[in-house]
Design a protein around this motif. Structure first.
Motif, short mmCIF file in Angstrom:
data_model
loop_
_atom_site.label_atom_id
_atom_site.label_comp_id
_atom_site.label_asym_id
_atom_site.label_seq_id
_atom_site.Cartn_x
_atom_site.Cartn_y
_atom_site.Cartn_z
N UNK A 16 49.52 91.58 38.40
CA UNK A 16 49.57 90.15 39.89
C UNK A 16 48.29 89.70 39.63
N UNK A 17 47.31 89.82 38.37
CA UNK A 17 46.38 89.12 38.04
C UNK A 17 46.97 87.88 36.75
N UNK A 18 47.90 88.54 36.66
CA UNK A 18 48.98 88.13 35.13
C UNK A 18 49.57 86.66 35.63
N UNK A 29 47.17 82.45 28.75
CA UNK A 29 46.39 83.16 28.71
C UNK A 29 47.21 84.35 29.60
N UNK A 30 47.95 84.60 30.73
CA UNK A 30 48.37 85.27 31.12
C UNK A 30 49.40 86.56 30.93
N UNK A 34 48.17 90.17 30.36
CA UNK A 34 48.58 91.09 30.63
C UNK A 34 49.15 92.29 29.17
N UNK A 35 49.41 91.09 28.28
CA UNK A 35 49.80 92.54 26.97
C UNK A 35 48.17 92.90 27.21
N UNK A 36 46.56 93.10 27.46
CA UNK A 36 45.95 93.54 27.00
C UNK A 36 45.97 94.95 27.67
N UNK A 37 46.33 94.27 29.31
CA UNK A 37 46.10 95.73 29.50
C UNK A 37 47.83 96.23 29.68
N UNK A 38 49.07 96.74 28.13
CA UNK A 38 49.53 97.33 27.97
C UNK A 38 51.03 96.98 29.45
N UNK A 39 51.27 95.79 30.04
CA UNK A 39 52.62 95.43 30.32
C UNK A 39 53.37 95.06 29.26
#
Length: 62
Positions: A16-18, A29-30, A34-39
């Motif tokens: 959602x934030x992405x 940036x999105x 999201x990659x940082x958060x392992x999506x």
């Protein structure tokens, strides 16, 4: 089961934030966020490239 629900809630929040980031600051940036958060990469591609396929729950705004 609770751990899985917590993980799913965390991924959902990151997506959602992405989406918000993509709309306000751009897809690169999105993607990084999201990659940082392992999506999973496939999920990132779907929400960024094909917004019409987003789940209704992904349409919340910050």
């Amino acid at each position: 089961m609770q751990t899985e629900q917590r993980h799913n809630a965390s991924l959902s929040a990151a997506v959602e934030h992405g989406i918000w980031l993509a709309e306000s600051q751009g897809s690169a940036i999105a993607w990084a966020y999201m990659q940082t958060y392992k999506v999973p990469a496939e999920a990132i591609r779907r929400v960024l490239a094909y917004p019409e396929t987003r789940r209704k729950s992904d349409n919340h705004r910050h």
